[in-house]
Design a protein around this motif. Structure first.
Motif, PDB file in Angstrom:
ATOM      1  N   GLU A   3       0.824  -1.204   0.000  1.00 53.69           N
ATOM      2  CA  GLU A   3       0.000   0.000   0.000  1.00 53.69           C
ATOM      3  C   GLU A   3       0.861   1.259   0.000  1.00 53.69           C
ATOM      4  N   ALA A   4       1.955   1.234   0.763  1.00 56.05           N
ATOM      5  CA  ALA A   4       2.868   2.380   0.787  1.00 56.05           C
ATOM      6  C   ALA A   4       3.607   2.514  -0.540  1.00 56.05           C
ATOM      7  N   PHE A   5       3.940   1.392  -1.137  1.00 58.51           N
ATOM      8  CA  PHE A   5       4.668   1.375  -2.407  1.00 58.51           C
ATOM      9  C   PHE A   5       3.871   2.061  -3.516  1.00 58.51           C
ATOM     10  N   LYS A   6       2.549   1.912  -3.485  1.00 55.64           N
ATOM     11  CA  LYS A   6       1.707   2.462  -4.545  1.00 55.64           C
ATOM     12  C   LYS A   6       1.660   3.990  -4.547  1.00 55.64           C
ATOM     13  N   ILE A   7       2.016   4.598  -3.432  1.00 55.88           N
ATOM     14  CA  ILE A   7       1.946   6.059  -3.319  1.00 55.88           C
ATOM     15  C   ILE A   7       3.135   6.693  -4.045  1.00 55.88           C
ATOM     16  N   VAL A   8       2.853   7.561  -4.992  1.00 48.66           N
ATOM     17  CA  VAL A   8       3.906   8.224  -5.780  1.00 48.66           C
ATOM     18  C   VAL A   8       3.676   9.731  -5.763  1.00 48.66           C
ATOM     19  N   LYS A   9       4.723  10.475  -5.509  1.00 49.58           N
ATOM     20  CA  LYS A   9       4.640  11.936  -5.544  1.00 49.58           C
ATOM     21  C   LYS A   9       5.629  12.457  -6.585  1.00 49.58           C
ATOM     22  N   TRP A  10       5.104  12.730  -7.775  1.00 51.47           N
ATOM     23  CA  TRP A  10       5.949  13.244  -8.844  1.00 51.47           C
ATOM     24  C   TRP A  10       6.316  14.700  -8.574  1.00 51.47           C
ATOM     25  N   THR A  11       7.423  15.136  -9.150  1.00 49.60           N
ATOM     26  CA  THR A  11       7.871  16.523  -9.014  1.00 49.60           C
ATOM     27  C   THR A  11       7.957  17.156 -10.399  1.00 49.60           C
ATOM     28  N   ASN A  12       8.436  18.375 -10.453  1.00 51.91           N
ATOM     29  CA  ASN A  12       8.637  19.060 -11.735  1.00 51.91           C
ATOM     30  C   ASN A  12      10.014  18.788 -12.317  1.00 51.91           C
ATOM     31  N   SER A  13      10.799  17.951 -11.632  1.00 54.18           N
ATOM     32  CA  SER A  13      12.150  17.636 -12.074  1.00 54.18           C
ATOM     33  C   SER A  13      12.192  16.261 -12.731  1.00 54.18           C
ATOM     34  N   GLU A  14      12.595  16.209 -13.986  1.00 52.53           N
ATOM     35  CA  GLU A  14      12.693  14.927 -14.678  1.00 52.53           C
ATOM     36  C   GLU A  14      13.728  14.030 -14.007  1.00 52.53           C
ATOM     37  N   ALA A  15      14.846  14.631 -13.564  1.00 55.61           N
ATOM     38  CA  ALA A  15      15.902  13.847 -12.924  1.00 55.61           C
ATOM     39  C   ALA A  15      15.400  13.201 -11.636  1.00 55.61           C
ATOM     40  N   LYS A  16      14.655  13.973 -10.821  1.00 53.92           N
ATOM     41  CA  LYS A  16      14.133  13.430  -9.561  1.00 53.92           C
ATOM     42  C   LYS A  16      13.074  12.357  -9.823  1.00 53.92           C
ATOM     43  N   ASN A  17      12.249  12.584 -10.831  1.00 58.37           N
ATOM     44  CA  ASN A  17      11.228  11.591 -11.165  1.00 58.37           C
ATOM     45  C   ASN A  17      11.857  10.298 -11.664  1.00 58.37           C
ATOM     46  N   THR A  18      12.920  10.431 -12.447  1.00 56.41           N
ATOM     47  CA  THR A  18      13.618   9.245 -12.942  1.00 56.41           C
ATOM     48  C   THR A  18      14.244   8.467 -11.796  1.00 56.41           C
ATOM     49  N   GLU A  19      14.851   9.189 -10.846  1.00 59.79           N
ATOM     50  CA  GLU A  19      15.438   8.529  -9.682  1.00 59.79           C
ATOM     51  C   GLU A  19      14.361   7.857  -8.834  1.00 59.79           C
ATOM     52  N   LEU A  20      13.211   8.519  -8.718  1.00 58.28           N
ATOM     53  CA  LEU A  20      12.113   7.948  -7.943  1.00 58.28           C
ATOM     54  C   LEU A  20      11.649   6.629  -8.547  1.00 58.28           C
ATOM     55  N   LEU A  21      11.497   6.599  -9.862  1.00 59.36           N
ATOM     56  CA  LEU A  21      10.992   5.399 -10.527  1.00 59.36           C
ATOM     57  C   LEU A  21      12.039   4.288 -10.556  1.00 59.36           C
ATOM     58  N   THR A  22      13.251   4.619 -10.980  1.00 57.06           N
ATOM     59  CA  THR A  22      14.251   3.581 -11.223  1.00 57.06           C
ATOM     60  C   THR A  22      14.990   3.133  -9.966  1.00 57.06           C
ATOM     61  N   LYS A  23      15.190   4.029  -9.020  1.00 56.40           N
ATOM     62  CA  LYS A  23      15.964   3.679  -7.831  1.00 56.40           C
ATOM     63  C   LYS A  23      15.074   3.462  -6.599  1.00 56.40           C
ATOM     64  N   THR A  24      14.332   4.506  -6.215  1.00 58.57           N
ATOM     65  CA  THR A  24      13.539   4.406  -4.989  1.00 58.57           C
ATOM     66  C   THR A  24      12.480   3.315  -5.098  1.00 58.57           C
ATOM     67  N   LYS A  25      11.637   3.406  -6.115  1.00 59.25           N
ATOM     68  CA  LYS A  25      10.573   2.412  -6.277  1.00 59.25           C
ATOM     69  C   LYS A  25      11.139   1.054  -6.674  1.00 59.25           C
ATOM     70  N   GLY A  26      12.227   1.045  -7.407  1.00 56.75           N
ATOM     71  CA  GLY A  26      12.872  -0.219  -7.751  1.00 56.75           C
ATOM     72  C   GLY A  26      13.356  -0.952  -6.517  1.00 56.75           C
ATOM     73  N   ALA A  27      13.948  -0.209  -5.573  1.00 55.48           N
ATOM     74  CA  ALA A  27      14.431  -0.810  -4.326  1.00 55.48           C
ATOM     75  C   ALA A  27      13.260  -1.302  -3.474  1.00 55.48           C
ATOM     76  N   GLU A  28      12.188  -0.515  -3.422  1.00 58.96           N
ATOM     77  CA  GLU A  28      11.010  -0.931  -2.661  1.00 58.96           C
ATOM     78  C   GLU A  28      10.394  -2.197  -3.253  1.00 58.96           C
ATOM     79  N   LEU A  29      10.382  -2.289  -4.567  1.00 58.73           N
ATOM     80  CA  LEU A  29       9.832  -3.474  -5.224  1.00 58.73           C
ATOM     81  C   LEU A  29      10.658  -4.713  -4.899  1.00 58.73           C
ATOM     82  N   ARG A  30      11.976  -4.560  -4.887  1.00 60.20           N
ATOM     83  CA  ARG A  30      12.838  -5.699  -4.541  1.00 60.20           C
ATOM     84  C   ARG A  30      12.574  -6.158  -3.110  1.00 60.20           C
ATOM     85  N   THR A  31      12.369  -5.213  -2.204  1.00 62.01           N
ATOM     86  CA  THR A  31      12.089  -5.566  -0.815  1.00 62.01           C
ATOM     87  C   THR A  31      10.774  -6.326  -0.697  1.00 62.01           C
TER      88      THR A  31
END
Length: 220
Positions: free
Chosen positions: A55-83
């Protein structure tokens, strides 16, 4: 039962302590031939935590920064998915319980679907031409959305295959089949509506006979 009372009262700290005691006791007596009902109850606390992770994993807060959004998707959410995946596998291996395994596979599958949706919803930079947007979407689809969606399908289908192999069924199998039908209706058609005179168990399960539904939530 004590853990559930604390949960109903909203006392998450004492509920967690109670569930921890249950799991500790399970670890002590796991080799003593515990019955399926005991395994299912012992797994409940760990399963609740896994669902909370999802349930926590599904929550996403996009920003106006493409770099931050890319890091959120590929690193942060990727790590959460592995867990989530690792915790789900550990849950299946630890408790050897049919319902718990179906739930863990469902959570895995839905987590992969969730990150696929994140890739689809990824904010496109402003000011791009239609051709650039189309190319950007194509890359997101090929690198993220489609592969993640395929992995989600594999996990949910594994739940159905396990149910077919063991000729058993539970609510998590039904949830998996509904989710697959929503994403892939041609591959996973909707189950037929209950016919007149059929029982609730035969309507929810594709297997005929009195053994099609396990009322005990038993293991393998």
């Amino acid at each position: 039962k004590i853990a559930k009372i604390y949960e109903r009262r909203g006392d998450t700290r004492r509920a967690a302590q109670a569930w921890s005691s249950v799991q500790g006791a399970y670890g002590t007596y796991a080799g003593a031939g515990l019955n399926p009902r005991t395994r299912s109850l012992a797994a409940e606390g760990a399963l609740n935590r896994l669902i909370a992770e999802y349930e926590a994993f599904k929550i996403v807060k996009w920003t106006n920064s493409e770099a931050k959004n890319t890091e959120l998707l590929t690193k942060t959410k990727g790590a959460e998915l592995r867990t989530i995946t690792q915790d789900a596998v550990a849950l299946i291996q630890t408790y050897q319980d049919f319902d718990t395994a179906a739930a863990a596979l469902y959570v895995q599958g839905m987590s992969f679907f969730a990150i696929a949706d994140m890739a689809y919803e990824f904010p496109i930079p402003k000011g791009w031409s239609e051709e650039e947007v189309d190319e950007y979407r194509r890359i997101l689809d090929e690198k993220f959305r489609i592969p993640f969606e395929d992995e989600g399908r594999k996990r949910l289908n594994a739940s159905l295959e396990k149910a077919a192999a063991e000729k058993r069924w539970c609510e998590w199998n039904t949830k998996a089949r509904i989710a697959l039908n929503e994403r892939f209706p041609s591959e996973f058609p909707a189950e037929r509506k209950e016919s007149r005179g059929s029982t609730a168990s035969s309507a929810s399960s594709p297997f005929a006979g009195p053994d099609s539904v396990d009322e005990q939530g038993g293991g393998q």
